[in-house]
Design a protein around this motif. Structure first.
Motif, PDB file in Angstrom:
ATOM      1  N   GLN A   7      -2.451   9.219  -2.301  1.00 11.83           N
ATOM      2  CA  GLN A   7      -3.467   9.915  -1.517  1.00 11.83           C
ATOM      3  C   GLN A   7      -2.926  11.199  -0.905  1.00 11.83           C
ATOM      4  N   THR A  44      -2.124  -3.637   3.680  1.00 10.52           N
ATOM      5  CA  THR A  44      -2.432  -2.261   3.277  1.00 10.52           C
ATOM      6  C   THR A  44      -3.440  -1.637   4.228  1.00 10.52           C
ATOM      7  N   HIS A  45      -4.491  -2.379   4.533  1.00 14.46           N
ATOM      8  CA  HIS A  45      -5.513  -1.889   5.450  1.00 14.46           C
ATOM      9  C   HIS A  45      -4.916  -1.595   6.830  1.00 14.46           C
ATOM     10  N   PHE A  82      -0.667   5.154  -0.503  1.00 17.56           N
ATOM     11  CA  PHE A  82      -0.598   6.182   0.535  1.00 17.56           C
ATOM     12  C   PHE A  82       0.016   7.472  -0.005  1.00 17.56           C
ATOM     13  N   GLY A 124       0.742  -1.247   0.000  1.00 22.47           N
ATOM     14  CA  GLY A 124       0.000   0.000   0.000  1.00 22.47           C
ATOM     15  C   GLY A 124       0.775   1.303   0.000  1.00 22.47           C
ATOM     16  N   GLN A 174      -2.915   1.675   6.829  1.00 21.26           N
ATOM     17  CA  GLN A 174      -3.626   2.914   6.541  1.00 21.26           C
ATOM     18  C   GLN A 174      -3.746   3.773   7.791  1.00 21.26           C
ATOM     19  N   ASN A 226      -7.989   7.639   6.954  1.00 17.51           N
ATOM     20  CA  ASN A 226      -8.295   6.988   5.680  1.00 17.51           C
ATOM     21  C   ASN A 226      -9.242   5.809   5.870  1.00 17.51           C
ATOM     22  N   LYS A 227      -9.043   5.053   6.943  1.00 21.14           N
ATOM     23  CA  LYS A 227      -9.954   3.937   7.220  1.00 21.14           C
ATOM     24  C   LYS A 227     -11.370   4.444   7.458  1.00 21.14           C
TER      25      LYS A 227
END
Length: 295
Positions: free
Chosen positions: A70, A91-92, A67, A63, A95, A99-100
């Protein structure tokens, strides 16, 4: 290329997925080259004027590209796509909390050759060292062209034919040990053939150095880059094979180190100013996955 050779180098996607699933926790520590290439891609992106509303990171790994995208394009919706669910989990996990909270549906588990994303929905597709895992480059580029809006950007990096040339030369035993990578000129032809305009491509070579062959293999395993070709050996590699590999690789030792060459192809291209595709409705545009805490 004859059909037998094509079949020999055909990539087993289930094995690719499993390898990257297993490597999700070790990937960041070993992905030195991937980080260098990602940074070079962003330095090239600095020279291109785009104001995207929707971005797809195709082959997002853990990710970090998503990132940074973004961070650069704060008002854009960034979608992170990967074949391996383990990479998306990582990736989650990495974050930011914001963002989550604000972008809970930005993760997509899918193959670049078959994207569950509606036509003309993306302003930028970004792909760092991922399309070399595709079997059909034309199909991949057709899919990426389809989901991009008119006059939108496709930016990517991938490996060229000289990648891991030392390992390839040291393992000539009738089985495939290294994937066959596509030449820059063939990639350019495929972009044009599949509806992209003004393709720009160039090549850079990187050499990582190691003390021994085992360190080369450990690094490749740590980033999930295991041999996934159909022509690979199906049994366990015994001590005899590893001993022979080490002996053959020694011919490349320079200044006390064993080199591993990576030929990296950088490219970008644009979709035409008017859409070339019929509208294909896939619901709200994407088929995301979500991570919810266990109850």
């Amino acid at each position: 290329m004859n059909q037998a050779l094509i079949d020999q180098y055909f990539i087993d996607k289930k094995r690719v997925r499993a390898s990257f699933d297993r490597a999700a926790q070790t990937y960041d520590a070993a992905a030195v080259l991937q980080k260098l290439v990602r940074e070079e891609m962003f330095s090239r992106l600095d020279l291109i004027k785009v104001k995207p509303h929707t971005i797809l990171d195709a082959g997002c790994g853990t990710g970090h590209g998503s990132f940074e995208l973004q961070k650069r394009y704060k008002s854009a919706q960034v979608f992170s796509l990967d074949l391996a669910f383990g990479m998306l989990q990582k990736t989650h996990a990495q974050q930011s909390f914001l963002n989550k909270l604000l972008r809970p549906k930005g993760l997509i588990c899918a193959d670049i050759e078959n994207l569950p994303i509606a036509t003309d929905t993306m302003d930028v597709v970004w792909s760092n060292l991922a399309i070399q895992w595709c079997n059909d480059l034309d199909k991949s580029f057709t899919e990426i062209s389809r989901l991009l809006k008119p006059n939108s950007l496709f930016m990517f990096s991938t490996f060229g034919p000289d990648t891991l040339k030392e390992l390839r030369a040291a393992t000539s035993n009738g089985e495939t040990h290294v994937s066959r990578f596509i030449d820059m000129h063939d990639i350019g032809d495929a972009l044009t053939r599949n509806g992209f305009n003004a393709p720009v491509l160039d090549v850079e070579r990187y050499t990582l150095t190691y003390d021994d062959v085992r360190s080369v293999m450990v690094d490749l395993k740590s980033i999930g880059a295991n041999n996934a070709t159909q022509g690979r050996g199906r049994g366990l590699a015994g001590k005899g094979f590893l001993k022979k590999l080490a002996a053959q690789y020694e011919q490349f030792r320079v200044d006390g180190k064993l080199p591993a060459t990576f030929e990296v192809i950088y490219g970008h291209a644009w979709t035409p100013e008017t859409s070339q595709h019929s509208n294909q409705d896939l619901g709200d545009g994407v088929s995301p996955i979500s991570f919810r805490p266990r109850k």
